[in-house]
Design an enzyme around this catalytic site. Structure first.
Site, short mmCIF file in Angstrom:
data_model
loop_
_atom_site.label_atom_id
_atom_site.label_comp_id
_atom_site.label_asym_id
_atom_site.label_seq_id
_atom_site.Cartn_x
_atom_site.Cartn_y
_atom_site.Cartn_z
N HIS A 200 -10.12 5.31 -3.18
CA HIS A 200 -10.36 5.93 -1.73
C HIS A 200 -11.35 5.63 -1.04
CE1 HIS A 200 -6.71 8.25 -3.07
NE2 HIS A 200 -6.20 8.04 -1.75
N ARG A 307 -4.58 11.26 6.61
CA ARG A 307 -4.79 11.64 5.34
C ARG A 307 -5.82 12.98 5.57
NH1 ARG A 307 -5.43 5.89 3.95
NH2 ARG A 307 -4.47 5.55 1.90
N ARG A 343 0.01 14.02 6.86
CA ARG A 343 0.26 14.29 5.30
C ARG A 343 -0.66 15.36 4.70
NH1 ARG A 343 -1.33 9.83 1.05
NH2 ARG A 343 -3.50 10.75 1.25
N GLU A 455 5.66 7.63 -4.24
CA GLU A 455 4.49 6.86 -4.84
C GLU A 455 4.53 7.11 -6.25
OE1 GLU A 455 0.91 8.56 -2.88
OE2 GLU A 455 1.66 10.46 -2.87
N ASN A 478 -0.23 2.21 -3.12
CA ASN A 478 -1.62 2.32 -3.82
C ASN A 478 -1.03 3.18 -5.03
OD1 ASN A 478 -2.44 1.11 -1.54
ND2 ASN A 478 -3.50 2.98 -0.75
N ASP A 479 -0.47 4.26 -5.04
CA ASP A 479 -0.36 4.98 -6.30
C ASP A 479 0.87 4.59 -7.09
OD1 ASP A 479 -2.25 7.09 -6.24
OD2 ASP A 479 -1.60 7.99 -4.64
N ARG A 489 -6.41 3.47 -10.32
CA ARG A 489 -6.65 2.59 -9.35
C ARG A 489 -8.37 2.44 -9.25
NH1 ARG A 489 -3.84 6.11 -4.32
NH2 ARG A 489 -5.33 5.25 -2.88
N CYS A 526 2.79 2.95 3.67
CA CYS A 526 1.53 3.42 4.33
C CYS A 526 0.59 3.07 3.22
CB CYS A 526 1.67 4.74 4.57
SG CYS A 526 1.81 5.99 3.25
C1 PEP Z 1 -0.80 5.38 -1.30
O1 PEP Z 1 -0.85 5.94 -2.36
O2 PEP Z 1 -0.34 4.16 -0.98
C2 PEP Z 1 -1.35 6.17 -0.06
C3 PEP Z 1 -1.07 5.59 1.24
O3 PEP Z 1 -1.81 7.50 -0.29
P1 PEP Z 1 -3.54 7.40 -0.65
O4 PEP Z 1 -3.96 6.09 -0.87
O5 PEP Z 1 -4.01 8.18 0.09
O6 PEP Z 1 -3.45 7.88 -2.13
MG MG Z 2 -1.28 8.03 -2.79
#
Ligand code: PEP
Ligand code: MG
Length: 611
Positions: A200, A307, A343, A455, A478-479, A489, A526
């Site tokens: 993040h 977010r 979200r 995710e 991402n998750d 990550r 996303c």
């Molecule tokens: C993700 O996990 O891809 C996502 C968009 O949420 P974040 O990056 O805030 O965990």
């Molecule tokens: Mg996420």
């Protein structure tokens, strides 16, 4: 050329700036348990750090000029008194002994305890003294980290207009928020020794429009304060003290970058669609209400991911319903009817609340000392799990989002769902929040769409409950990558395993897009993959028609889509589905995109010939 360091590039582009080494701050504190045999050593570290700060304050007191204002001396005396107070110097030693935790952790627990006591005082003056306590503790923490007495940023005179590249061991998302508020204007980029490209922290760096390089081992030894640096995030390279020839070369590249950006801006008002006319929605990811300006500036079709957790961070009190309503409705109104996907709180893992704010939730997780002890935060109480554990927190946020839905086109997105009962509980909370607003006679959109993030691999593999109960899905790649491949990550040690093109990840994405299409349920991506030019054709070929990304990436993706044919993209996705090696998949994507580039060049040449 100059000394070169390598890491993983984040964001796009090149910048040149002066190094600013970040001293460990209160936000850069390691917390770990120690063995009983290490207690004496840890207590000695504490004692030593306190002695050094005591000497430092005395030295400062001696150095204060005779004609200095009395307040300066009084201020130093106050700090000395705070340092010697047993609440600060004795209590952490006891915590080390009884809890078997490291010195820094013990000190920060005690800091929060003391600050809470201060903040409960009625008198404004005494209440604000908690700031002094924090400053004193910062001094001790710096000594514990073996650092210099004061953060380097105050030491060095700066030249007008000088751009800074922050070099840090690690940065927490909260640190980057500080930069955004305080130093955004002069900040040119980041370099960190730790961290993965989709942590993040780096997502925030990207939202600042800054290039960054993560995982640069030993950066703080290789770089000195004030060094001239070239940060080339495209190549994942840092050049330290470049020679003249290299500087000239990079300045030329920066100029070309600027020209390319000007070209891209011409696409702002154009509808996003593929070469064969298939419409595609390009949405923006935002972290704070002010980011909506960037979304509008990039001509986004809406906000695909707000977010909200960043509204809750870096503060000691939780935002009230009214404050949240203000923030959400500001974004909804600014988007003038375009969709805004809000979200619900995704706190946990690397995004943490301040201890005091956690305290105000009545913290049940750990014994109530203000510090959450979680062995594995990414797999712990995060996102929807956190919200379900703290119903008032969740309901307050839902009411604020619902109220904002009367000011624009608002949708609710729930993160990290994996279980049917989580979906059902989340929906029950939405229903309850609506009831509460009805009783209060407050306006909201009764038909507000509630969607879920995909995710967690378990969600992608069992989409039935999602499709039946929700109105849209959003793939948090991402998750999804982190959880499918079992790699943190944020951990640079395993960053090399973070592979968006792993066939297992691609299968989960394709399955979600296909299932959504069959059920006529809109699906977006996303995660960072949505803004990745190399993945655009593959995602399009899988059937994706909604991409949500950092506003800075939006026009680049739009330009790429103009060049793509949806049917050719579909054939590419089918070819890729038969491959089992990410390297081969990457090569297939590159071949497809260089084929497109060749065709583009040929068209340009043919047009030029005709004229
Ligand atoms: C993700 O996990 O891809 C996502 C968009 O949420 P974040 O990056 O805030 O965990
Ligand atoms: Mg996420």
């Amino acid at each position: 050329m100059g000394k070169q360091l390598v890491g993983q590039g984040v964001g796009r582009g090149i910048v040149i700036g002066r190094a600013h080494l970040l001293a460990p701050s209160e936000l850069d504190i390691r917390q770990y348990h120690i063995q009983r045999g290490d207690v004496l050593h840890e207590v000695a570290r504490l004692n030593n750090a306190f002695s050094l700060v005591r000497a430092e304050l005395e030295q400062l007191r001696t150095n204060v000029a005779g004609d200095a204002p009395a307040e300066v001396k009084a201020f130093l005396d106050l700090h000395r008194m705070i340092l010697d107070d047993s609440l600060l110097c004795d209590a952490p030693r006891d915590l080390v002994r009884t809890r078997l935790i490291n010195a820094e952790w013990a000190l920060t627990i005690q800091l929060e305890e003391v600050c809470l006591q201060f903040e409960a005082i009625d008198d404004e003056y005494f209440r604000s003294r908690s700031q002094d306590v924090r400053q004193v503790v910062e001094r001790v923490l710096r000594r514990l980290a073996g650092g210099r007495p004061s953060p380097v940023d105050t030491d060095r005179p700066r030249h007008e207009g000088e751009r800074l590249v922050v070099v840090a061991h690690d940065l927490a998302p909260a640190d980057v928020l500080h930069f955004r508020e305080d130093e955004g204007a002069s900040l040119a980029g980041f370099i960190t020794e730790l961290g993965g490209p989709t942590s993040h922290t780096m997502i925030l760096a990207r939202s600042l429009g800054l290039p960054a390089i993560v995982g640069v081992a030993d950066a703080r030894n290789a770089i000195e304060e004030g060094d001239l640096l070239i940060v080339d995030s495209d190549a994942g390279r840092v050049v330290v003290q470049p020679d003249d020839e290299t500087l000239t070369d990079y300045r030329r590249r920066i100029q070309l970058q600027g020209q390319a950006r000007t070209e891209l801006r011409k696409l702002r008002g154009k509808l996003s669609r593929t070469k064969d006319g298939v419409p595609v929605e390009l949405l923006a990811n935002i972290e704070m209400p002010d980011d909506v300006r960037d979304a509008l500036d990039a001509g986004a079709d809406g906000v695909g991911l707000f977010r909200t957790e960043f509204l809750f961070m870096n503060r000691d009190t939780l935002p009230s319903e009214d404050e949240q309503f203000e923030a959400y409705s500001r974004v909804a109104r600014a988007m003038k009817g375009k969709p805004v996907v809000i979200r619900t709180l995704d706190i946990g893992a690397d995004k943490v609340l301040n201890a005091t704010a956690r305290h105000s939730l009545g913290l049940a997780i750990d014994g109530g000392d203000g510090q959450a002890v979680e062995p594995n935060p990414a797999l712990g109480l995060r996102a929807i799990r956190y919200c379900l554990a703290y119903p008032d927190l969740f309901l307050t946020q839902l009411r604020a989002i619902l109220r904002a839905s009367s000011t624009g086109t608002v949708r609710v997105l729930v993160p990290m769902l994996a279980h049917l009962h989580e979906i059902e509980q989340a929906l029950q909370f939405v229903a309850k929040a609506k009831e509460q607003l009805k009783e209060r006679r407050q306006k909201y959109d009764a038909r507000i769409a509630v969607g879920g993030m995909i995710e967690v691999p378990a969600a992608a593999l069992n989409l039935g409950p999602f499709v039946e109960r929700l109105k849209f899905l959003s793939l948090g790649t991402n998750d999804l990558i982190q959880y499918a491949l079992a790699i943190d990550r944020t951990d640079s040690a395993v960053a090399y395993l973070y592979e968006p093109l792993h066939p297992a990840v691609l299968q989960l994405i394709a399955l979600t897009i296909r299932t959504g299409a069959r059920a006529r349920l809109p699906v977006s991506v996303c995660g960072e993959m949505a803004g990745d030019l190399a993945s655009a054709e593959l995602l399009l070929g899988m059937g994706l028609r909604r991409f949500s990304m950092n506003p800075a990436q939006l026009l680049g993706v739009k330009q790429r889509l103009f060049e793509l044919d949806s049917k050719a993209a579909g054939r590419l996705a089918a070819r890729v589905a038969r491959l089992h090696d990410p390297q081969l998949i990457r090569a297939a994507l590159e071949r497809a995109s260089s084929g497109a580039a060749r065709k583009r060049a040929a068209t340009v040449a043919a047009t030029a010939h005709r004229h």
